[in-house]
Write a protein that holds these residues in place. Structure first.
Motif, PDB file in Angstrom:
ATOM      1  N   ASN A  72       0.821  -1.209   0.000  1.00  0.00           N
ATOM      2  CA  ASN A  72       0.000   0.000   0.000  1.00  0.00           C
ATOM      3  C   ASN A  72       0.859   1.266   0.000  1.00  0.00           C
ATOM      4  OD1 ASN A  72      -2.538  -1.312   0.014  1.00  0.00           O
ATOM      5  ND2 ASN A  72      -2.331  -1.703   2.213  1.00  0.00           N
ATOM      6  N   GLU A  73       1.987   1.217   0.702  1.00  0.00           N
ATOM      7  CA  GLU A  73       2.897   2.362   0.692  1.00  0.00           C
ATOM      8  C   GLU A  73       3.470   2.569  -0.716  1.00  0.00           C
ATOM      9  OE1 GLU A  73       7.188   3.829   2.597  1.00  0.00           O
ATOM     10  OE2 GLU A  73       6.191   2.015   3.394  1.00  0.00           O
ATOM     11  N   LEU A  74       3.814   1.471  -1.369  1.00  0.00           N
ATOM     12  CA  LEU A  74       4.335   1.575  -2.735  1.00  0.00           C
ATOM     13  C   LEU A  74       3.280   2.157  -3.678  1.00  0.00           C
ATOM     14  CD1 LEU A  74       6.587   1.110  -4.751  1.00  0.00           C
ATOM     15  CD2 LEU A  74       5.818  -1.272  -4.990  1.00  0.00           C
ATOM     16  N   LYS A  75       2.046   1.728  -3.541  1.00  0.00           N
ATOM     17  CA  LYS A  75       0.970   2.275  -4.368  1.00  0.00           C
ATOM     18  C   LYS A  75       0.807   3.776  -4.117  1.00  0.00           C
ATOM     19  CE  LYS A  75      -1.918  -1.881  -4.896  1.00  0.00           C
ATOM     20  NZ  LYS A  75      -3.251  -2.471  -4.655  1.00  0.00           N
ATOM     21  N   ASP A  76       0.852   4.171  -2.835  1.00  0.00           N
ATOM     22  CA  ASP A  76       0.701   5.598  -2.496  1.00  0.00           C
ATOM     23  C   ASP A  76       1.766   6.433  -3.200  1.00  0.00           C
ATOM     24  OD1 ASP A  76      -1.445   5.051  -0.851  1.00  0.00           O
ATOM     25  OD2 ASP A  76      -0.263   5.008   1.000  1.00  0.00           O
ATOM     26  N   LYS A  77       3.005   5.983  -3.177  1.00  0.00           N
ATOM     27  CA  LYS A  77       4.095   6.753  -3.776  1.00  0.00           C
ATOM     28  C   LYS A  77       3.957   6.819  -5.306  1.00  0.00           C
ATOM     29  CE  LYS A  77       7.775   6.438  -0.328  1.00  0.00           C
ATOM     30  NZ  LYS A  77       8.015   7.901  -0.344  1.00  0.00           N
ATOM     31  N   ILE A  78       3.491   5.726  -5.908  1.00  0.00           N
ATOM     32  CA  ILE A  78       3.315   5.710  -7.369  1.00  0.00           C
ATOM     33  C   ILE A  78       2.209   6.667  -7.774  1.00  0.00           C
ATOM     34  CG2 ILE A  78       2.529   4.273  -9.303  1.00  0.00           C
ATOM     35  CD1 ILE A  78       4.030   1.931  -7.958  1.00  0.00           C
ATOM     36  N   VAL A  79       1.130   6.693  -6.996  1.00  0.00           N
ATOM     37  CA  VAL A  79       0.017   7.602  -7.282  1.00  0.00           C
ATOM     38  C   VAL A  79       0.444   9.058  -7.061  1.00  0.00           C
ATOM     39  CG1 VAL A  79      -2.305   8.303  -6.583  1.00  0.00           C
ATOM     40  CG2 VAL A  79      -1.749   5.862  -6.785  1.00  0.00           C
ATOM     41  N   GLU A  80       1.222   9.296  -5.987  1.00  0.00           N
ATOM     42  CA  GLU A  80       1.716  10.655  -5.712  1.00  0.00           C
ATOM     43  C   GLU A  80       2.560  11.187  -6.864  1.00  0.00           C
ATOM     44  OE1 GLU A  80       3.878  10.601  -2.055  1.00  0.00           O
ATOM     45  OE2 GLU A  80       2.140   9.971  -0.852  1.00  0.00           O
ATOM     46  N   SER A 139      -7.026   2.972  -9.052  1.00  0.00           N
ATOM     47  CA  SER A 139      -7.815   1.987  -9.799  1.00  0.00           C
ATOM     48  C   SER A 139      -6.933   1.198 -10.765  1.00  0.00           C
ATOM     49  CB  SER A 139      -8.953   2.682 -10.566  1.00  0.00           C
ATOM     50  OG  SER A 139      -8.435   3.620 -11.488  1.00  0.00           O
ATOM     51  N   ASP A 140      -5.901   1.849 -11.325  1.00  0.00           N
ATOM     52  CA  ASP A 140      -4.967   1.141 -12.198  1.00  0.00           C
ATOM     53  C   ASP A 140      -4.247   0.026 -11.447  1.00  0.00           C
ATOM     54  OD1 ASP A 140      -5.472   2.793 -14.406  1.00  0.00           O
ATOM     55  OD2 ASP A 140      -3.926   4.233 -13.780  1.00  0.00           O
ATOM     56  N   LEU A 141      -3.959   0.294 -10.157  1.00  0.00           N
ATOM     57  CA  LEU A 141      -3.143  -0.629  -9.360  1.00  0.00           C
ATOM     58  C   LEU A 141      -3.968  -1.574  -8.497  1.00  0.00           C
ATOM     59  CD1 LEU A 141      -0.541   2.021  -8.112  1.00  0.00           C
ATOM     60  CD2 LEU A 141      -0.274   0.447 -10.038  1.00  0.00           C
ATOM     61  N   ASP A 142      -5.260  -1.466  -8.550  1.00  0.00           N
ATOM     62  CA  ASP A 142      -6.127  -2.145  -7.594  1.00  0.00           C
ATOM     63  C   ASP A 142      -5.940  -3.664  -7.571  1.00  0.00           C
ATOM     64  OD1 ASP A 142      -8.371  -2.144  -5.665  1.00  0.00           O
ATOM     65  OD2 ASP A 142      -9.374  -3.279  -7.265  1.00  0.00           O
ATOM     66  N   GLU A 143      -5.811  -4.293  -8.747  1.00  0.00           N
ATOM     67  CA  GLU A 143      -5.763  -5.761  -8.777  1.00  0.00           C
ATOM     68  C   GLU A 143      -4.394  -6.322  -8.389  1.00  0.00           C
ATOM     69  OE1 GLU A 143      -5.385  -7.726 -12.784  1.00  0.00           O
ATOM     70  OE2 GLU A 143      -6.096  -5.742 -13.458  1.00  0.00           O
ATOM     71  N   TYR A 144      -3.400  -5.453  -8.196  1.00  0.00           N
ATOM     72  CA  TYR A 144      -2.048  -5.914  -7.865  1.00  0.00           C
ATOM     73  C   TYR A 144      -1.840  -5.831  -6.361  1.00  0.00           C
ATOM     74  CZ  TYR A 144      -1.966  -5.247 -12.830  1.00  0.00           C
ATOM     75  OH  TYR A 144      -2.295  -5.308 -14.151  1.00  0.00           O
ATOM     76  N   LYS A 145      -1.593  -6.984  -5.755  1.00  0.00           N
ATOM     77  CA  LYS A 145      -1.643  -7.090  -4.296  1.00  0.00           C
ATOM     78  C   LYS A 145      -0.273  -7.072  -3.623  1.00  0.00           C
ATOM     79  CE  LYS A 145      -6.059  -7.662  -4.880  1.00  0.00           C
ATOM     80  NZ  LYS A 145      -6.984  -6.521  -4.660  1.00  0.00           N
ATOM     81  N   SER A 146       0.739  -7.584  -4.272  1.00  0.00           N
ATOM     82  CA  SER A 146       2.051  -7.716  -3.625  1.00  0.00           C
ATOM     83  C   SER A 146       3.036  -6.713  -4.211  1.00  0.00           C
ATOM     84  CB  SER A 146       2.585  -9.139  -3.808  1.00  0.00           C
ATOM     85  OG  SER A 146       2.842  -9.394  -5.184  1.00  0.00           O
ATOM     86  N   ILE A 147       4.143  -6.536  -3.502  1.00  0.00           N
ATOM     87  CA  ILE A 147       5.211  -5.646  -3.976  1.00  0.00           C
ATOM     88  C   ILE A 147       5.668  -6.058  -5.375  1.00  0.00           C
ATOM     89  CG2 ILE A 147       7.643  -5.045  -3.637  1.00  0.00           C
ATOM     90  CD1 ILE A 147       6.050  -3.486  -1.744  1.00  0.00           C
ATOM     91  N   SER A 148       5.897  -7.359  -5.579  1.00  0.00           N
ATOM     92  CA  SER A 148       6.418  -7.824  -6.867  1.00  0.00           C
ATOM     93  C   SER A 148       5.437  -7.570  -8.005  1.00  0.00           C
ATOM     94  CB  SER A 148       6.765  -9.312  -6.788  1.00  0.00           C
ATOM     95  OG  SER A 148       5.634 -10.089  -6.478  1.00  0.00           O
ATOM     96  N   LYS A 178       1.351 -14.387  -0.800  1.00  0.00           N
ATOM     97  CA  LYS A 178       0.089 -15.088  -1.040  1.00  0.00           C
ATOM     98  C   LYS A 178      -0.960 -14.634  -0.030  1.00  0.00           C
ATOM     99  CE  LYS A 178       0.293 -19.350  -2.421  1.00  0.00           C
ATOM    100  NZ  LYS A 178      -0.373 -19.312  -3.753  1.00  0.00           N
ATOM    101  N   ASP A 179      -0.543 -14.442   1.217  1.00  0.00           N
ATOM    102  CA  ASP A 179      -1.465 -13.954   2.246  1.00  0.00           C
ATOM    103  C   ASP A 179      -1.962 -12.545   1.929  1.00  0.00           C
ATOM    104  OD1 ASP A 179      -1.233 -16.310   3.653  1.00  0.00           O
ATOM    105  OD2 ASP A 179       0.334 -15.553   5.010  1.00  0.00           O
ATOM    106  N   GLN A 180      -1.150 -11.772   1.205  1.00  0.00           N
ATOM    107  CA  GLN A 180      -1.557 -10.420   0.813  1.00  0.00           C
ATOM    108  C   GLN A 180      -2.525 -10.417  -0.368  1.00  0.00           C
ATOM    109  OE1 GLN A 180       2.344  -8.788   0.079  1.00  0.00           O
ATOM    110  NE2 GLN A 180       2.639  -8.098   2.198  1.00  0.00           N
ATOM    111  N   GLY A 181      -2.745 -11.600  -0.961  1.00  0.00           N
ATOM    112  CA  GLY A 181      -3.699 -11.706  -2.055  1.00  0.00           C
ATOM    113  C   GLY A 181      -3.102 -12.002  -3.406  1.00  0.00           C
ATOM    114  N   ASP A 182      -1.774 -12.209  -3.472  1.00  0.00           N
ATOM    115  CA  ASP A 182      -1.116 -12.536  -4.738  1.00  0.00           C
ATOM    116  C   ASP A 182      -1.264 -14.038  -4.972  1.00  0.00           C
ATOM    117  OD1 ASP A 182       0.511 -13.006  -6.883  1.00  0.00           O
ATOM    118  OD2 ASP A 182       2.244 -11.904  -6.113  1.00  0.00           O
ATOM    119  N   ASP A 183      -2.135 -14.410  -5.930  1.00  0.00           N
ATOM    120  CA  ASP A 183      -2.395 -15.832  -6.167  1.00  0.00           C
ATOM    121  C   ASP A 183      -1.474 -16.431  -7.227  1.00  0.00           C
ATOM    122  OD1 ASP A 183      -3.462 -14.557  -8.338  1.00  0.00           O
ATOM    123  OD2 ASP A 183      -5.476 -15.398  -8.159  1.00  0.00           O
TER     124      ASP A 183
END
Length: 489
Positions: A329-337, A344-353, A431-436
């Motif tokens: 979530n921190e990585l997403k915040d910085k990319i959006v900033e 919304s572009d990043l919504d389906e991506y759950k993990s850092i990788s 995987k626990d973060q939602g990356d299947d």
């Protein structure tokens, strides 16, 4: 049952007439030469016996011309009432259609128009085609027909014949080249009990006898490295792999992949070997190291291919050191900033990788045209790769990219079992973060690592995507003989 066309009804009616002369589906026919060989024979060569499917026919009273072909070649056949056996000529005029199989025996000549031809003395009927060929199949816009009825495509379309002949030649070259360089071919299981070797969603199946669920192989990597641990110094596999993901012009759920592994090499050694392999392959298949792909001229023959440092380029794009961030979530915040993408572009991506990979593919990979080496990847994205000695947050690996497409992935392999187990545990957290698409902890592979492994470098590439590039095909389905299709209702 579908309704038969008028032509199909007529052809079926000819079967009984053919039986009065011969078996419409005989057991065998002896040939002296393939069609390709026959085209190279000198004029005057007699008793040449060839066979193939009729793809063109012109009857002109006492003279007829036909063209027969197979996957490799075609040749013209001339029938004359005063040369060809009378009963064979009469049979031909009345009962033979385009699409039928015939055998002919006679003498090689060259016609006045300069075409190598077999002047037929006898004709043998070899098989009735009950369905006529499409009259103008080449260039047909019905792509679905092309994929569903590949046999028709191969009969009618020279470009497709070249592609699939090239595919067979690629296999032959691969085995020859790797064999000459000391590699041994092995086979590893398709049904596996741990999802490992790549980041992908698997297919699952149930083994009734064992009452156990297995996943279909997404990559042969961990088993091939176990072969290295067992004493194979150079090993490879031509492997069918399965990934339960989306379909597009570059991805099919079932695909063919080559992976090779070499003891005592690092990824720089593999770069040198892969470049030479590709250059020699291109010379073998198309006679040049310059490829024209979708209007782009790609020169694989250069001594030096451009290089891009993945981590440095991503730092330049993002404007911050993304390797310091562990919270998605921190990585997403910085990319959006930065204004690069929206939430919304990043919504389906759950993990850092996943997030890093999304940015890389759109900001770096898509713009690459000429063959380029991408190296120095984030360790979080590559759990099976050796950590860099200077900065363990990065790994010793490379990919070759051309026209925005990944052609291969290779690295210095991670052989430290302690670091490997930690990397698998990081995958479980993702995987626990939602990356299947993360890997599972493969205890069988860990056993081999703990037994001890030498330095290793390995590489994998998709046969299908490489063929697309070599033969300038816009879709992966154009280089797969029988691509999976949705069933017609």
């Amino acid at each position: 049952m579908r309704e038969l066309s008028e032509q199909e009804i007529v052809r079926r009616g000819k079967i009984d007439e053919i039986r009065k002369y011969t078996n419409p589906y005989p057991e065998k026919y002896d040939i002296s030469n393939t069609l390709k060989e026959a085209r190279e024979l000198n004029d005057g060569t007699k008793d040449v016996s060839i066979a193939g499917r009729i793809v063109f026919m012109r009857k002109m009273g006492k003279l007829a011309f036909i063209r027969i072909r197979d996957i490799e070649a075609g040749i013209q056949v001339q029938l004359k009432h005063d040369v060809t056996k009378e009963k064979d000529y009469d049979f031909f005029k009345k009962l033979v259609d385009v699409g039928d199989y015939i055998g002919v025996k006679g003498e090689i000549i060259t016609t006045q128009t300069g075409e190598k031809t077999l002047l037929a003395e006898s004709l043998t009927f070899l098989g009735k085609a009950l369905t006529p060929l499409p009259e103008k199949f080449h260039g047909l816009n019905d792509v679905e027909l092309k994929y569903r009825k590949r046999f028709v495509d191969l009969i009618s379309n020279e470009e497709s014949r070249n592609v699939f002949l090239g595919r067979s030649k690629l296999y032959a070259f691969l085995h020859k080249y790797l064999g000459e360089n000391g590699f041994l071919q092995v086979e590893t299981p398709i049904m596996q009990n741990a999802v490992c070797g790549a980041s992908a969603r698997p297919f699952y199946t149930h083994h009734n006898a064992l009452d156990v669920d297995f996943n279909l192989r997404i990559a042969p990597e961990t088993y091939l490295k176990q072969c290295i641990a067992g004493g194979f110094n150079r090993v490879y596999e031509l492997a069918k792999c399965f990934r339960n993901e989306g379909m597009d012009t570059q991805h099919l759920q079932e695909f063919t992949q080559v992976e090779w592994y070499v003891a005592y090499w690092n990824f720089e050694d593999t770069i040198v070997f892969y470049k030479k392999f590709v250059q020699e392959l291109l010379k073998e298949l198309i006679g040049t190291t310059v490829v024209n792909y979708q209007g782009n001229i790609l020169d694989f023959g250069k001594e030096l291919w451009p290089r891009i440092n993945y981590v440095e380029e991503m730092r330049n794009i993002l404007g911050f050191d993304f390797l310091l961030i562990e919270d998605p979530n921190e990585l997403k915040d910085k990319i959006v900033e930065k204004g690069l993408y929206s939430y919304s572009d990043l919504d389906e991506y759950k993990s850092i990788s996943q997030i890093i990979d999304y940015v890389y593919k759109r900001k770096i990979r898509e713009s690459i045209v000429e063959p380029t080496i991408i190296y120095n990847y984030p360790a979080v994205m590559m759990p099976l790769t050796r950590r860099n000695d200077v900065d363990p947050r990065t790994v010793d690996m490379f990919q070759v990219v051309a026209c925005g497409s990944e052609l291969c992935k290779a690295y210095s392999e991670l052989v430290n079992p302690i670091v490997q187990r930690q990397a698998f545990e990081e995958q479980l957290r993702a995987k626990d973060q939602g990356d299947d698409e993360t890997m599972e902890l493969d205890e069988g592979f860990m056993d081999a690592m703990e037994q001890g492994m030498p330095p290793i470098s390995g590489l994998g590439f998709g046969i299908d995507r490489l063929l697309m590039l070599i033969y300038d095909q816009p879709s992966i389905r154009d280089v797969v003989l029988f691509p999976m299709m949705k069933e017609k209702k």
